[in-house]
Design a protein around this motif. Sequence first.
Motif, PDB file in Angstrom:
ATOM      1  N   ILE A 155     -92.940   8.331 100.125  1.00 57.08           N
ATOM      2  CA  ILE A 155     -92.397   9.605 100.661  1.00 57.08           C
ATOM      3  C   ILE A 155     -91.792  10.385  99.523  1.00 57.08           C
ATOM      4  O   ILE A 155     -92.247  11.529  99.422  1.00 57.08           O
ATOM      5  N   LEU A 156     -91.269   9.690  98.538  1.00 56.67           N
ATOM      6  CA  LEU A 156     -90.639  10.401  97.459  1.00 56.67           C
ATOM      7  C   LEU A 156     -91.924  10.720  96.349  1.00 56.67           C
ATOM      8  O   LEU A 156     -91.915  12.149  95.940  1.00 56.67           O
ATOM      9  N   MET A 157     -92.853  10.082  96.343  1.00 57.16           N
ATOM     10  CA  MET A 157     -93.902  10.331  95.522  1.00 57.16           C
ATOM     11  C   MET A 157     -94.972  11.497  96.152  1.00 57.16           C
ATOM     12  O   MET A 157     -95.347  12.312  95.330  1.00 57.16           O
ATOM     13  N   PHE A 158     -94.971  11.568  97.376  1.00 59.17           N
ATOM     14  CA  PHE A 158     -95.580  12.642  98.220  1.00 59.17           C
ATOM     15  C   PHE A 158     -94.810  13.972  98.054  1.00 59.17           C
ATOM     16  O   PHE A 158     -95.385  15.040  97.815  1.00 59.17           O
ATOM     17  N   ILE A 187     -86.241   5.590  93.924  1.00 62.34           N
ATOM     18  CA  ILE A 187     -86.612   4.877  95.010  1.00 62.34           C
ATOM     19  C   ILE A 187     -85.553   3.969  95.522  1.00 62.34           C
ATOM     20  O   ILE A 187     -85.369   3.871  96.501  1.00 62.34           O
ATOM     21  N   ASN A 188     -85.114   2.929  94.545  1.00 63.73           N
ATOM     22  CA  ASN A 188     -83.987   2.110  94.970  1.00 63.73           C
ATOM     23  C   ASN A 188     -82.636   2.792  95.420  1.00 63.73           C
ATOM     24  O   ASN A 188     -82.081   2.463  96.225  1.00 63.73           O
ATOM     25  N   SER A 189     -82.566   4.042  94.837  1.00 65.04           N
ATOM     26  CA  SER A 189     -81.465   4.699  95.067  1.00 65.04           C
ATOM     27  C   SER A 189     -81.553   5.103  96.676  1.00 65.04           C
ATOM     28  O   SER A 189     -80.226   4.963  97.594  1.00 65.04           O
ATOM     29  N   LEU A 190     -82.580   5.750  97.166  1.00 62.45           N
ATOM     30  CA  LEU A 190     -82.662   6.216  98.375  1.00 62.45           C
ATOM     31  C   LEU A 190     -82.713   4.876  99.474  1.00 62.45           C
ATOM     32  O   LEU A 190     -82.049   5.352 100.390  1.00 62.45           O
ATOM     33  N   ARG A 191     -83.151   3.654  99.137  1.00 67.13           N
ATOM     34  CA  ARG A 191     -82.998   2.588  99.925  1.00 67.13           C
ATOM     35  C   ARG A 191     -81.537   2.178 100.226  1.00 67.13           C
ATOM     36  O   ARG A 191     -81.236   1.954 101.416  1.00 67.13           O
ATOM     37  N   LEU A 194     -90.631   3.105 103.312  1.00 70.79           N
ATOM     38  CA  LEU A 194     -91.611   4.087 103.001  1.00 70.79           C
ATOM     39  C   LEU A 194     -90.969   4.621 101.811  1.00 70.79           C
ATOM     40  O   LEU A 194     -91.804   5.847 101.345  1.00 70.79           O
ATOM     41  N   ALA A 195     -89.835   4.454 101.232  1.00 72.41           N
ATOM     42  CA  ALA A 195     -89.352   5.241 100.217  1.00 72.41           C
ATOM     43  C   ALA A 195     -90.464   5.628  98.857  1.00 72.41           C
ATOM     44  O   ALA A 195     -90.533   6.644  98.507  1.00 72.41           O
ATOM     45  N   ASP A 200     -78.367   3.895  91.094  1.00 75.14           N
ATOM     46  CA  ASP A 200     -78.251   3.034  92.094  1.00 75.14           C
ATOM     47  C   ASP A 200     -76.944   2.626  92.411  1.00 75.14           C
ATOM     48  O   ASP A 200     -76.459   2.442  93.714  1.00 75.14           O
ATOM     49  N   GLY A 201     -75.938   2.420  91.504  1.00 75.14           N
ATOM     50  CA  GLY A 201     -74.697   2.373  91.975  1.00 75.14           C
ATOM     51  C   GLY A 201     -74.021   3.216  92.745  1.00 75.14           C
ATOM     52  O   GLY A 201     -72.899   3.091  93.588  1.00 75.14           O
TER      53      GLY A 201
END
Length: 523
Positions: free
Chosen positions: A351-354, A367-371, A347-348, A424-425
């Motif tokens: 969640i982030l957009m909210f 988004i990808n960083s959180l995942r 749900l990244a 992301d790295g």
Amino acid sequence: MASAIVAKALGALFKIPLTNMLGGVGMSYFSCAYSIFMPVYALTVTGLSSAVARMTAKSMAFGMYKNITRIRRTAFLLFSVFGIIGSVAVFLLAKPFSLFSTGGTESALAIAMIAPSVFFGCVTAVERGYYEGMSNMYPTAISQAVEGIIKVVSGLWLCGYVNQHREEIMTYFPQVTDIRALSASAGILGVTLSSVGAMLFFAVIGIFRKKHSGSENTVMGRREISHELISTSLPIGISAVVTNLTAIIDMWTIIGCISHFGCRMEMPSGISEKDIPDFVYGSFAGIALTVFNLVPSVTNMLGKGILPCITEAWAENNKQALKHHTLQALLTASIIAVPASFGMGVLAPEILMFLFAKQHDEAEICINSLRLLMPGMVCLCLSFPLFSMLQAIGKASAPLKIMFAGTIIKLLGNLILIPLMGADGAALSTSICYVAILAVSLDIYIKLSGITIEIAPFVSVLYSGLLCGVSAYLTADVCKRYMSGQFAVILLATLIGGFVYLLSLWLLSVKKYRKSTKKQATI
């Protein structure tokens, strides 16, 4: 744990609106201040409460009540001095550190604003350790809530006031050219005020503290107490410093690598090329890491709660109690962390957009960083209790060595992955770092304690967490076709995912219970 959840909710209530006020570049100033503050704070404060708690618990186990009072008073005097030294050090390092980290002195004021928190944190840590050592977690719990409320109210109000009176405030700080730096300084002043509030809370309850009285003749000398406090807290503090070095590593490597190699991530329009490194770092630290740290802050309380229990079991050489408390803490941490990681991973975007609705561009690149951070989050949640257990059995230096090795992995990972993947790295190297830390910590603790840990309950939790993530993803996918509100999608997906998770855990536990009962009946 309940207080940690409340404190973290208040922390989110502070950090999320603050990020929406400051934006990516403004959060880079805020995060820069935290990056210099946290290592000094960790060195002087983090190991202190654990050291006081361990010595208090040990004295309680042997009925040395007079000794408990002397431990508290000695720790208070000793670490008040350390706190003053730490605050002065942060204040003096404000300008050179900000110049070296961001290429300007815009964040120097924010660093100076947070400097007094080191002293107030030391005083509060002594009081928390005193009560925790007697297995009384209520003062720590309430003080955390008090601290969180003051931080939210004062920090957001001050930041909002600066934003509303920009021209007037700028006249008082001619050396600062970016209003976002002043807003970040105002917000971080709320952190200092919250530490003052926590200290005053303990001053008030100290009036009603029950005085310890005992007839024992054996009372440790102040020099002996000071030596044990320092020898116990210093390795823990250095370990915490090493832990917080990851934030400094992220700041220097993300800003440095993107400035040198460029950014492989697609940037939103309106961001100047000069601001891209600060924008990416501020977004990663202010958004991805903020959400990442929500759950570990809760499971960190398991380490505080389990330390006196493990200390007493180790002192009494009670292997059965040692195994029970160890399994209890690690299983509880995994039950909390695993479904949270699967849920936040799938749900990244929602969640982030909210949470960061006013900072859509910043949230989009996280988004990808959180995942990628989610596997590391689970490992970090389990590592916190393990570090406390190692400290409880007298191996306070072990977490230091483990975290130092993990920091080297983190640094190398950032240098290799950030030029290829951007922020992301940094997220991926964080997860690799904490996976290695957990594996080594668990191996060392099992060898030193001489106990065995069953793997079956953790497999059940992992399987149930997977079902939770799948059901949450499918629910969100269906809801997005018929609903436009992100909150409704998140709520329904969370409820259904949580229900599936709890049902799966219950079914697996019932099945295990039936097998155990059948085996006993056969015997």
